[in-house]
Design a protein around this motif. Structure first.
Motif, PDB file in Angstrom:
ATOM      1  N   GLU A   1      -2.666  -7.783  -0.584  1.00 51.98           N
ATOM      2  CA  GLU A   1      -2.137  -6.421  -0.451  1.00 51.98           C
ATOM      3  C   GLU A   1      -2.560  -5.543  -1.626  1.00 51.98           C
ATOM      4  OE1 GLU A   1       2.020  -6.123   0.456  1.00 51.98           O
ATOM      5  OE2 GLU A   1       1.789  -7.292   2.297  1.00 51.98           O
ATOM      6  N   HIS A   2      -2.532  -6.084  -2.845  1.00 49.52           N
ATOM      7  CA  HIS A   2      -2.967  -5.304  -4.007  1.00 49.52           C
ATOM      8  C   HIS A   2      -4.450  -4.978  -3.901  1.00 49.52           C
ATOM      9  CE1 HIS A   2       0.571  -5.057  -6.538  1.00 49.52           C
ATOM     10  NE2 HIS A   2       0.866  -6.292  -6.184  1.00 49.52           N
ATOM     11  N   GLU A   3      -5.245  -5.948  -3.498  1.00 47.48           N
ATOM     12  CA  GLU A   3      -6.683  -5.728  -3.360  1.00 47.48           C
ATOM     13  C   GLU A   3      -6.965  -4.671  -2.288  1.00 47.48           C
ATOM     14  OE1 GLU A   3      -9.521  -7.160  -4.957  1.00 47.48           O
ATOM     15  OE2 GLU A   3      -8.097  -7.907  -6.425  1.00 47.48           O
ATOM     16  N   SER A   4      -6.215  -4.687  -1.189  1.00 44.61           N
ATOM     17  CA  SER A   4      -6.472  -3.732  -0.100  1.00 44.61           C
ATOM     18  C   SER A   4      -6.005  -2.315  -0.450  1.00 44.61           C
ATOM     19  CB  SER A   4      -5.790  -4.201   1.184  1.00 44.61           C
ATOM     20  OG  SER A   4      -4.386  -4.097   1.076  1.00 44.61           O
ATOM     21  N   LYS A   5      -5.119  -2.188  -1.426  1.00 43.79           N
ATOM     22  CA  LYS A   5      -4.632  -0.870  -1.847  1.00 43.79           C
ATOM     23  C   LYS A   5      -5.535  -0.235  -2.895  1.00 43.79           C
ATOM     24  CE  LYS A   5       0.282  -1.931  -1.207  1.00 43.79           C
ATOM     25  NZ  LYS A   5       1.538  -2.182  -1.935  1.00 43.79           N
ATOM     26  N   GLY A   6      -6.657  -0.871  -3.179  1.00 46.47           N
ATOM     27  CA  GLY A   6      -7.567  -0.319  -4.177  1.00 46.47           C
ATOM     28  C   GLY A   6      -7.245  -0.776  -5.589  1.00 46.47           C
TER      29      GLY A   6
END
Length: 186
Positions: A64-69
């Motif tokens: 989730e952190h990676e997908s949020k930039g």
């Protein structure tokens, strides 16, 4: 054992809701991430089966952190991790990653010690102490996710004569060095 020493037990109900057994309330993945950043170990178990789901949820938090930039892991490292699941290097990668993060934690501790011990000619300037506290808080928050132990020592590179494993390990080491370089510039 003191309460802070044992993992915070989170139970997952059949409805997939996560229940904090210490505070008797429901929590989200963001809440769990905050507990971990604060230095708390977390264990997530399925209420019905008793299966440990911690790894699954930690990976979900990272995804989730990676997908949020909020990318921390370069694409090349992610590719190498995926490859490690399908090669014989799988046994080397976890030990290498654990040893690498242990080095980062040690470096963080030394940096924080040196930061606090440095005499500063600006110390007499009004408001300097408040600014220094803010900088220390910033560094702690940036490095706060890297607490805890390691799973073991780094593997011995010379023990394995396989060229593919050596090349893959060398590539991972290079990527780790690049990541450490980026972190040191923060």
């Amino acid at each position: 054992m003191a309460e802070g020493d044992k993992p915070l037990l989170i139970k997952r109900y059949a409805s997939r809701r996560l229940y904090n057994t210490e505070t008797s309330d429901y929590v989200t993945l963001d809440d769990i991430a905050k507990f971990i950043r604060a230095g708390r170990e977390v264990q997530i178990v399925d209420l019905k089966s008793g299966d440990d789901l911690t790894r699954q949820y930690l990976l979900q938090i990272i995804a989730e952190h990676e997908s949020k930039g909020e990318s921390v892991l370069p694409i090349t490292v992610l590719n190498d991790l995926v490859r490690s699941y399908t090669t014989n290097a799988q046994s080397v990668v976890p030990q290498f990653l654990a040893a690498s993060f242990e080095m980062l934690r040690e470096g963080q501790s030394k940096m924080m010690e040196n930061f606090g011990a440095m005499p500063n000619p600006m110390a007499g300037v009004p408001g300097f102490e408040a600014m220094q506290r803010q900088q220390e808080a910033f560094l702690k928050s940036m490095m706060g996710g890297w607490t805890g132990g390691t799973t073991g020592p780094a593997p011995d590179d010379a023990a394995d004569g396989d060229d593919d494993k050596d090349a893959e390990l060398k590539k991972i080491k290079q990527q780790l060095a690049e990541l450490q370089s980026k972190l040191s510039k923060m």
